[in-house]
Design a protein around this motif. Sequence first.
Motif, mmCIF file in Angstrom:
data_model
loop_
_atom_site.group_PDB
_atom_site.id
_atom_site.type_symbol
_atom_site.label_atom_id
_atom_site.label_comp_id
_atom_site.label_asym_id
_atom_site.label_seq_id
_atom_site.Cartn_x
_atom_site.Cartn_y
_atom_site.Cartn_z
ATOM 1 N N HIS A 1 0.825 -1.204 0.000
ATOM 2 C CA HIS A 1 0.000 0.000 0.000
ATOM 3 C C HIS A 1 0.857 1.252 0.000
ATOM 4 O O HIS A 1 0.354 2.347 -0.277
ATOM 5 C CB HIS A 1 -0.980 -0.041 1.167
ATOM 6 N N MET A 2 2.159 1.122 0.272
ATOM 7 C CA MET A 2 3.082 2.236 0.058
ATOM 8 C C MET A 2 3.197 2.575 -1.415
ATOM 9 O O MET A 2 3.501 3.709 -1.785
ATOM 10 C CB MET A 2 4.481 1.905 0.596
ATOM 11 N N THR A 3 2.975 1.595 -2.279
ATOM 12 C CA THR A 3 3.099 1.804 -3.717
ATOM 13 C C THR A 3 1.735 1.739 -4.401
ATOM 14 O O THR A 3 1.642 1.341 -5.560
ATOM 15 C CB THR A 3 4.070 0.782 -4.333
ATOM 16 N N GLY A 4 0.703 2.120 -3.675
ATOM 17 C CA GLY A 4 -0.611 2.280 -4.278
ATOM 18 C C GLY A 4 -1.642 1.245 -3.913
ATOM 19 O O GLY A 4 -2.831 1.451 -4.144
ATOM 20 N N GLY A 5 -1.221 0.094 -3.399
ATOM 21 C CA GLY A 5 -2.185 -0.935 -3.028
ATOM 22 C C GLY A 5 -2.871 -1.582 -4.213
ATOM 23 O O GLY A 5 -3.989 -2.102 -4.088
ATOM 24 N N TYR A 6 -2.224 -1.585 -5.377
ATOM 25 C CA TYR A 6 -2.838 -2.163 -6.572
ATOM 26 C C TYR A 6 -2.814 -3.693 -6.520
ATOM 27 O O TYR A 6 -1.816 -4.292 -6.099
ATOM 28 C CB TYR A 6 -2.098 -1.713 -7.829
ATOM 29 N N SER A 7 -3.881 -4.309 -6.993
ATOM 30 C CA SER A 7 -3.896 -5.765 -7.113
ATOM 31 C C SER A 7 -2.883 -6.201 -8.160
ATOM 32 O O SER A 7 -2.717 -5.555 -9.198
ATOM 33 C CB SER A 7 -5.294 -6.247 -7.504
ATOM 34 N N GLY A 8 -2.223 -7.333 -7.879
ATOM 35 C CA GLY A 8 -1.151 -7.799 -8.739
ATOM 36 C C GLY A 8 -1.592 -8.801 -9.774
ATOM 37 O O GLY A 8 -2.780 -9.117 -9.929
ATOM 38 N N GLY A 9 -0.593 -9.342 -10.474
ATOM 39 C CA GLY A 9 -0.830 -10.173 -11.642
ATOM 40 C C GLY A 9 -0.719 -11.663 -11.425
ATOM 41 O O GLY A 9 -0.796 -12.415 -12.404
ATOM 42 N N GLN A 10 -0.520 -12.118 -10.182
ATOM 43 C CA GLN A 10 -0.538 -13.556 -9.927
ATOM 44 C C GLN A 10 -1.998 -13.957 -9.730
ATOM 45 O O GLN A 10 -2.443 -14.316 -8.646
ATOM 46 C CB GLN A 10 0.346 -13.890 -8.725
ATOM 47 N N ALA A 11 -2.732 -13.841 -10.822
ATOM 48 C CA ALA A 11 -4.186 -13.969 -10.819
ATOM 49 C C ALA A 11 -4.645 -14.310 -12.224
ATOM 50 O O ALA A 11 -3.871 -14.253 -13.186
ATOM 51 C CB ALA A 11 -4.825 -12.649 -10.361
ATOM 52 N N GLU A 12 -5.924 -14.641 -12.343
ATOM 53 C CA GLU A 12 -6.455 -14.943 -13.667
ATOM 54 C C GLU A 12 -6.690 -13.686 -14.491
ATOM 55 O O GLU A 12 -6.556 -13.703 -15.718
ATOM 56 C CB GLU A 12 -7.756 -15.731 -13.519
ATOM 57 N N PHE A 13 -7.045 -12.585 -13.825
ATOM 58 C CA PHE A 13 -7.282 -11.316 -14.505
ATOM 59 C C PHE A 13 -6.702 -10.192 -13.661
ATOM 60 O O PHE A 13 -6.549 -10.319 -12.438
ATOM 61 C CB PHE A 13 -8.787 -11.070 -14.709
ATOM 62 N N VAL A 14 -6.378 -9.063 -14.308
ATOM 63 C CA VAL A 14 -5.850 -7.920 -13.583
ATOM 64 C C VAL A 14 -6.285 -6.640 -14.282
ATOM 65 O O VAL A 14 -6.368 -6.582 -15.519
ATOM 66 C CB VAL A 14 -4.303 -7.999 -13.471
ATOM 67 N N ARG A 15 -6.588 -5.621 -13.479
ATOM 68 C CA ARG A 15 -6.866 -4.286 -14.035
ATOM 69 C C ARG A 15 -5.549 -3.554 -14.230
ATOM 70 O O ARG A 15 -4.732 -3.488 -13.317
ATOM 71 C CB ARG A 15 -7.760 -3.489 -13.083
#
Length: 390
Positions: free
Chosen positions: A132-146
């Motif tokens: 969350h220091m770098t934005g708290g963005y969801s990452g890419g170890q997933a089926e889909f990513v924004r």
Amino acid sequence: MMRALTFHGTQDVRVDTVDDPEIINPRDAIIRVTSTAICGSDLHLYDGVIPGVMPGDILGHEFMGEVVETGPLSTLVRGQRVVVPFTISCGRCFHCNREEFSACDNSNPAEKQDLAEKAYGHATSGIFGYSHMTGGYSGGQAEFVRVPFSDVGPIVVPEHLDDEQVLFLSDILPTGWMAAENAQIEPDDTVAIWGCGPVGLFAVQSALAMGAAKVIAIDHYPHRLELARGLGADIINFRETNVLEALMDMSGGLGVDAVIDAVGMEAHGFAIDNIFDITKQKIGIGADRAAALRQALLAVRKGGRVSVPGVYGGLADKFPLGALMEKGLQLRTGQTHVQRYMKDLLARIEDGTLDTTFLISHRLPLEEAATGYRNFKEQQDTWTKVVLKP
């Protein structure tokens, strides 16, 4: 709903069912991930030494895939194959206009910047799946990513190159290249590189491509040292050899011209300073183990260059500031400005100048990501790079 690797605590990651990502801003795109990798930097999260990681956060910042949905201002087209840089950058701010993409002023949301500003004086750019220091963005170890700012970051890759040839454009290949560039390599230079992990090995490859006369790779894992030797480096096993003495001998008594610390905040070693650092890191009163950086500053010749791609997150004790100043050294660091390098490095992959696939030791389905993390940490000699397939 989709499957994604989530953080649950120190050395506890699990593949859970979570909500699908959605378009939030008009420059967004949604990517169906076809390949993603575990990075050495992910181990800092896994070990609990990076602040701002919360239970339920989706990890992963090295990924690529197929565009499945776009916002109205995205320049991507459904069906394109793209590699996504780990740094999230707006493309329009002061720093992006200077191609300092990892220093973007706009990609780290204002409400997330306080912690970074207190620690570093300024907030960093956003980074996928990191903290969350770098934005708290969801990452890419997933089926889909924004993917925010999808008109700036992703690079479209040709169909004749498979995923494994181009996946590392997302992070470690540009990071190794920028590390060598920051070392300002000149003809006839002798360059020493601490760490034969993925970034260190790409730094070896990059330094030689830039014309270094001799590259010396330093580590203690035999297989990784052999990979470095296979790229054309001389090698030093620091468990068997006095590194400073060996480097002086190998540089004709002058000291090496440039050094690259590709280890970062979790350095290995049994020197007394590193043992103290490890103890403090485990009990929470010290953030970084800087043994490799300390040694690099002592090894480089007077007037030499120091490049630090290895990740550091907080404070380091016993930093040899006197050596840095008295020897007249140049120090260059930073998260990688990935977008600056992607087009050139893609061309080098296409023409065969650079190989990226030699690193990959294991391929696992996303469902076995926790096994990948555990072995990437505990079996570092043989688990050199793990690619996950959602």
